[in-house]
Design a protein around this motif. Sequence first.
Motif, PDB file in Angstrom:
ATOM      1  N   ALA A  15      52.834  17.543  53.545  1.00 28.24           N
ATOM      2  CA  ALA A  15      53.762  18.677  53.537  1.00 28.24           C
ATOM      3  C   ALA A  15      53.028  19.988  53.800  1.00 28.24           C
ATOM      4  O   ALA A  15      53.470  20.807  54.624  1.00 28.24           O
ATOM      5  N   LEU A  16      51.887  20.192  53.128  1.00 27.83           N
ATOM      6  CA  LEU A  16      51.137  21.427  53.332  1.00 27.83           C
ATOM      7  C   LEU A  16      50.667  21.552  54.780  1.00 27.83           C
ATOM      8  O   LEU A  16      50.787  22.630  55.394  1.00 27.83           O
ATOM      9  N   ALA A  51      41.929  24.194  50.649  1.00 30.66           N
ATOM     10  CA  ALA A  51      42.023  22.836  50.113  1.00 30.66           C
ATOM     11  C   ALA A  51      41.148  21.875  50.913  1.00 30.66           C
ATOM     12  O   ALA A  51      40.481  20.999  50.338  1.00 30.66           O
ATOM     13  N   LEU A  52      41.150  22.023  52.232  1.00 30.77           N
ATOM     14  CA  LEU A  52      40.318  21.149  53.063  1.00 30.77           C
ATOM     15  C   LEU A  52      38.840  21.417  52.836  1.00 30.77           C
ATOM     16  O   LEU A  52      38.000  20.509  52.969  1.00 30.77           O
ATOM     17  N   ALA A  81      41.890  23.230  44.130  1.00 32.96           N
ATOM     18  CA  ALA A  81      41.090  22.098  43.667  1.00 32.96           C
ATOM     19  C   ALA A  81      41.934  20.835  43.593  1.00 32.96           C
ATOM     20  O   ALA A  81      41.507  19.748  44.013  1.00 32.96           O
ATOM     21  N   PHE A  82      43.149  20.959  43.077  1.00 38.06           N
ATOM     22  CA  PHE A  82      44.040  19.806  42.983  1.00 38.06           C
ATOM     23  C   PHE A  82      44.383  19.285  44.379  1.00 38.06           C
ATOM     24  O   PHE A  82      44.297  18.080  44.644  1.00 38.06           O
ATOM     25  N   GLY A 150      33.500  27.473  47.261  1.00 30.49           N
ATOM     26  CA  GLY A 150      34.238  28.392  48.113  1.00 30.49           C
ATOM     27  C   GLY A 150      33.377  29.337  48.912  1.00 30.49           C
ATOM     28  O   GLY A 150      33.823  29.891  49.928  1.00 30.49           O
ATOM     29  N   LYS A 151      32.125  29.536  48.496  1.00 29.46           N
ATOM     30  CA  LYS A 151      31.261  30.499  49.181  1.00 29.46           C
ATOM     31  C   LYS A 151      30.717  29.968  50.498  1.00 29.46           C
ATOM     32  O   LYS A 151      30.243  30.735  51.333  1.00 29.46           O
TER      33      LYS A 151
END
Length: 591
Positions: A15-16, A51-52, A81-82, A150-151
Motif C-alpha cells: 500500500a505504501l 522505511a526502505l 522502523a515498523f 538514518g544518517k
Amino acid sequence: MPEQPRPSFPSIPAALSHWAALRPDDVAYVFASSEKGSEHEVGYRELEHSALNVAAFLQTTAQRGDRVLLLLPPGLDYLTAFLGCLYAGMVAVPLYPPRPGAKLDRVEAVVRDCRPAHALTTDALLEHLQELPHSAGAHRLRLHSVEGIGKAEQGVYEPVALDGGDLAFLQYTSGSTGQPKGVMVGHGNLVENDRAIAEGFGVRSDDVILSWLPLYHDMGLIGTALLPLYLGVKAVLLDTFAFIHDPLIWPEAVSRYAATCSGGPNFAYQLLTDRYDAERLAGVDLGSWRIAFNGAEPIIPSTLEGFAALYGRHGFDRSALYPCYGLAEATLFVSGAEPMTGYRSLSVSRRAIESGRLQEAVPAEDGDSLVVVSCGEVAARTEIVIRSADGRALRDGEVGEICVCGPGVAGGYWDRPEVSEETFRARVAGRGGDLPAHRRSRCAPGRSAVPGRPQQGPDHRRRTQLLPARHREPRLRRLRRPASRLRGGVPAGLGRAPGGARTGSGAVRCLTAAGRRRRAAGAGCGGASPSGCRSRSRPGRRGLRLSRFDSQDIQREDTTGRDATAFPRRAAAPDRRGPSPVLRPRAGGPG
C-alpha cells in the motif's frame, strides 16, 4: 462526485509503495504539536524512502523471519522502523520504550519468549539496554540506533515477496498475571482488519484520521496509523505523552485539522469531561468529528453522556459516538456501531443474568439493574456464535461464551503450541471446524451483552457491553442466536485451523473473546480467516482492546530521547485540577 472504491492491497508495504508512486508528494502523516505551525509533515515518497533505508540495513545484518524489537518513543522513527521490518520480511515486535533507569523485566520476558536477533532503539536508550542481552540470556541480541541508521544510506534494498500468511509482527499480551504471549499477526490479518475497520467506520477518501494513541499498542498502531496508510488518507498523530499531560490538546487538534475520525478508550473521554475548560476551548469547532470510536476498556454510559453534553457546546454531534469491540487475537476490530447513529444502551436484570437469561430490568427492583452499551454489528467477513459451557450453540436470550471467526483472527501465540491449541480451537456442536469460545455473553433477538469472564459473573458491570446478534449476510442469518456484530477490545485467545494453515490463509479461523482483568475490558477490531480458539478466561488475559493499554505506560516520564522533529511540542499546561483518578497506576504489567 461519487466515492471511489476502496483500494485493496496484499500488504501494508504494498500500500505504501502504491501511494508513493501515485501521490509521492502528498502528505501521509502530520506529526503535530499542540501549537499552531509547530508540526512535521511526511509525504508518501519520503516515508517509503525512510522505511526502505531501515529495511536495507536489516537485510545486511539479519535474516528473513528474524524478530526485531522496537523500543522507541511514539513518532516518525517508530513508524519507519515498523514499516522497515515489514519491507525486509522481518517480524516486528513493538514494545513500549523503557525510560532510562527503569526495570527491564517485561522486555526481558519478551526477549526470552521470542528470542529476537536485533533491537531498534534510540541513542538515549542504547546504554540502558546494554544490560538486556545478559540479563535475558539472549547473547545474540544486537542493539541498533535509529539515528545511526538514518544518517547513512544503507545500500540497495532487495525487494521481498510478502504473502498474506507470512508473519508481520508479534503483538504481546499484558502478561500481568503470567508470562506475556506474542499474538502472531500476519500480513493478511493486517490488511483484512484494516479493510474491516474502514467498512465499519465508513471511512471516506477525504477523511482525516487523528490520534494520540501509542504506536506500540494495536489500537494506535493498526487502527489509527496503519489504517490511513492502507487507505491513502491523511493522518494526524499527536504526541501520546503530551496528551496525558494535557488532554485538551485532543479536541483542540480535532478542531485545528478538521479531523473526522478519532477516538480512544473510555478513560480518554472521561479525561476530557473531567478537564473541560470552557474558556480555553472557546472557538473550538468539533463539527467535523463524525467517528468518535470508544473501545479497549469498559464503555460507560455516563461517560458518553457527559462528554456529549459538554462538547456538544462546540459542535460535537452525539451521533458520532461509536462504541466498538475487539481483541489482539483478532488483530484488532471485531464489531462496531453503525456510523453516525450514536450508541444504544439497555438496562438488564443482573439476577436474570446469574440464572443464564437476558431480560430487561424491572424499575421497581432496586439494585438489580445493569446497564450495558451496544457495540454494534460484527465486522465484515466476520462471524460470531454464542456457545454454552458444554459446546452447544445457544438460543436467543441465553447466556454463553462468544466465538468469533474471521480473516482477522491471528495464527496463535508465538512458540506456544499447547496454549494456542487450547485457546484457538474450540468447538460448537453442529458446526464443522474449530471455533473459539470466550467470555460470558447474553443473547437477545438482534443483540447480546458481554459482562465479563464466566467465573466472574455479572458483578463486573463496568465492563459490560451490548452486542447485536443478527448478521446481515444471508449465510449467517441462521446464526441469529449468537451475538454477531461486535468490534472492539476483548481479552481472548485464538487458535489455528485444522491442518496448520498459515495466518491469513483461506482456512477458517475462529477465536473467542476471553475475560480480561477487572479494569480492562477492551474494544478493538478484527476480520480474518476463521480458526478455532478456546479461552480459559484467565485473569489478566489481554483482549482485543482496540488497544487496551495501561495508562501507566503512557504516563512514564518523557526521558526516552525522542526526536524533537518528530513531535514538536509546547510545555505541558499546568493542571489546576490535580491528577485524574482514571490514570492511577494499577497493579499488573502493562498491556
